[in-house]
Design a protein around this motif. Sequence first.
Motif, PDB file in Angstrom:
ATOM      1  N   THR A  18     143.473 -43.152 -29.418  1.00 43.93           N
ATOM      2  CA  THR A  18     143.555 -41.727 -29.126  1.00 43.93           C
ATOM      3  C   THR A  18     142.970 -40.941 -30.293  1.00 43.93           C
ATOM      4  N   VAL A  19     142.178 -39.926 -29.964  1.00 50.12           N
ATOM      5  CA  VAL A  19     141.657 -39.011 -30.986  1.00 50.12           C
ATOM      6  C   VAL A  19     141.860 -37.584 -30.480  1.00 50.12           C
ATOM      7  N   ARG A  20     141.612 -36.625 -31.355  1.00 51.29           N
ATOM      8  CA  ARG A  20     141.603 -35.220 -30.941  1.00 51.29           C
ATOM      9  C   ARG A  20     140.162 -34.789 -30.735  1.00 51.29           C
ATOM     10  N   ASN A  21     139.900 -34.168 -29.588  1.00 48.77           N
ATOM     11  CA  ASN A  21     138.544 -33.673 -29.343  1.00 48.77           C
ATOM     12  C   ASN A  21     138.351 -32.344 -30.069  1.00 48.77           C
ATOM     13  N   GLY A  22     137.192 -31.730 -29.874  1.00 53.83           N
ATOM     14  CA  GLY A  22     136.892 -30.487 -30.560  1.00 53.83           C
ATOM     15  C   GLY A  22     137.773 -29.325 -30.163  1.00 53.83           C
ATOM     16  N   LEU A  23     138.528 -29.473 -29.070  1.00 55.71           N
ATOM     17  CA  LEU A  23     139.459 -28.445 -28.623  1.00 55.71           C
ATOM     18  C   LEU A  23     140.875 -28.697 -29.131  1.00 55.71           C
ATOM     19  N   GLY A  24     141.039 -29.775 -29.903  1.00 53.20           N
ATOM     20  CA  GLY A  24     142.363 -30.108 -30.428  1.00 53.20           C
ATOM     21  C   GLY A  24     143.223 -30.900 -29.470  1.00 53.20           C
ATOM     22  N   GLU A  25     142.668 -31.332 -28.346  1.00 53.73           N
ATOM     23  CA  GLU A  25     143.432 -32.086 -27.346  1.00 53.73           C
ATOM     24  C   GLU A  25     143.415 -33.576 -27.668  1.00 53.73           C
ATOM     25  N   ARG A  26     144.537 -34.225 -27.468  1.00 52.10           N
ATOM     26  CA  ARG A  26     144.603 -35.681 -27.644  1.00 52.10           C
ATOM     27  C   ARG A  26     143.993 -36.341 -26.406  1.00 52.10           C
ATOM     28  N   ILE A  27     142.995 -37.179 -26.630  1.00 53.25           N
ATOM     29  CA  ILE A  27     142.305 -37.828 -25.516  1.00 53.25           C
ATOM     30  C   ILE A  27     142.207 -39.322 -25.769  1.00 53.25           C
ATOM     31  N   ASP A  28     142.067 -40.079 -24.684  1.00 52.42           N
ATOM     32  CA  ASP A  28     141.841 -41.521 -24.777  1.00 52.42           C
ATOM     33  C   ASP A  28     140.375 -41.777 -25.087  1.00 52.42           C
ATOM     34  N   SER A  29     140.096 -42.296 -26.275  1.00 50.82           N
ATOM     35  CA  SER A  29     138.721 -42.644 -26.617  1.00 50.82           C
ATOM     36  C   SER A  29     138.457 -44.134 -26.422  1.00 50.82           C
ATOM     37  N   GLY A  30     139.496 -44.865 -26.036  1.00 55.48           N
ATOM     38  CA  GLY A  30     139.362 -46.286 -25.714  1.00 55.48           C
ATOM     39  C   GLY A  30     139.895 -46.549 -24.321  1.00 55.48           C
ATOM     40  N   GLY A  31     140.550 -47.695 -24.118  1.00 54.32           N
ATOM     41  CA  GLY A  31     141.103 -48.046 -22.816  1.00 54.32           C
ATOM     42  C   GLY A  31     142.015 -46.953 -22.288  1.00 54.32           C
ATOM     43  N   GLN A  32     141.864 -46.628 -21.015  1.00 61.72           N
ATOM     44  CA  GLN A  32     142.543 -45.452 -20.473  1.00 61.72           C
ATOM     45  C   GLN A  32     143.176 -45.668 -19.107  1.00 61.72           C
ATOM     46  N   PHE A  33     142.499 -46.348 -18.209  1.00 62.07           N
ATOM     47  CA  PHE A  33     142.903 -46.343 -16.802  1.00 62.07           C
ATOM     48  C   PHE A  33     143.785 -47.537 -16.445  1.00 62.07           C
ATOM     49  N   LEU A  34     144.580 -47.344 -15.401  1.00 62.23           N
ATOM     50  CA  LEU A  34     145.454 -48.397 -14.874  1.00 62.23           C
ATOM     51  C   LEU A  34     145.650 -48.152 -13.392  1.00 62.23           C
ATOM     52  N   CYS A  35     146.196 -49.162 -12.706  1.00 62.30           N
ATOM     53  CA  CYS A  35     146.435 -49.009 -11.268  1.00 62.30           C
ATOM     54  C   CYS A  35     147.685 -49.774 -10.867  1.00 62.30           C
ATOM     55  N   GLU A  36     148.134 -49.526  -9.641  1.00 64.56           N
ATOM     56  CA  GLU A  36     149.391 -50.104  -9.161  1.00 64.56           C
ATOM     57  C   GLU A  36     149.363 -51.623  -9.102  1.00 64.56           C
TER      58      GLU A  36
END
Length: 436
Positions: free
Chosen positions: A48-66
Amino acid sequence: MNDKIERTDVVIVGAGFTGLSAAIELKRAGVDFVLVEARDRVGGRVETVRNGLGERIDSGGQFLCEDMPQLMELARARGKTFVETYVEGDFITHPSMSVGKAERTYHAAMAIRERMNRIEPNDPAIAGLTVAGWLETQDDAGEAKAAFRSMIEGLWCLALEKVPLWYLIDNDRRITNEVPELQYSLRETMQSMADDLAEDLGGRVRLGEPVTRIEYGPPGVRVVSINGVVEACEVLVAVPPATAATLDFTPTLPAALETALGAWESGAAIKILVRYPKPFWRERNLSGMVMWRDLPGLFACDASRDSEHAALVVFVGGPLALRWHELGEADLRAQVTTRLVEALGSEAADSLDFNRRDWTHDGWSGGAYSDLIVDVTARDAERTILAGAPPVLFASSELSPSFPGYVEGAIVAGRIAARRIIADVQSAIATRASGS
């Protein structure tokens, strides 16, 4: 390095989800351990990193499913908030084709993948064949083959000319989801779960501690890092195979094991999150999903948390990632923006933020999303690595019996390795007790 020597039962090298999951199981079983991690954070290829807007975002593995039961259970147990990926509307292929033709091309590419997976990996007729070599022999239309290549190079992040056909079949058969793997992301980020696990482990996690040497023999192991030495009965090397191959083992590992570790290559991937004022593509009845047929390995989809946090995630994989890895920030942004505008319209140029994470040649994990076997003769590589050279054991998502290369696979691999270690420790205790 200082002269500090610490003693424990098990040392785990690598605090990705494999190492963290193994550590949690050892803690529950009452096995003493130390978990050492080269990075200044846990999570491995999850970040996780902060983007230029200061939001915490997933910069690596992110998605999952049922259909990823261990990961879903973990996310629910940790109270995470599931964000459903927006998929309503039309899927775009570029260069442009009609919706009907795009749908037919997609299904034709999936038919190639299904046909491939019906081949037995041990069929002698495919010995020595790469995926590219096999694809050339198929009678499908060129557009279907191009879509198949883009799909596979986007998922596995290596050129089809490098990947043995038998290996991709075996690997793909272990990825068993029937619902889309992009079904959910987590509002709190995937990294937050790794942080939760590390918090449960407390002071047993040592960050910023690269291992410089692993010494092993009948008495046990000595794991040498920049901060000292840890002596233990066993070591679990919980890093991807290509990274494990770079570690210094004393004595050198058995020849078969060295060869098995050397049979892998890390994928190349760049992940980009583009933030927008609004999800403009939805107004045109588009899902935000785009696959570029002329640039294999380039794919985009909606990654909005909600209508107030509109975003597209762009994945660049395989040979294209290697080429774009050489671009500077401004040139990469121009390339991506141009492609998005061509596919989705002029509003794609009006972004609020552009965040790039280039995993290609990453110092601690080699790349993303996974390592792959690139030696067509290395049919026993996984079995050889999993057997290890006791007291040196190995585990990683790549070696998982389910969802190799995914966070789900990492959790499964870590828990399997932990069960083996727990059995070893219990056997040793029983042996000592019977001899006393």
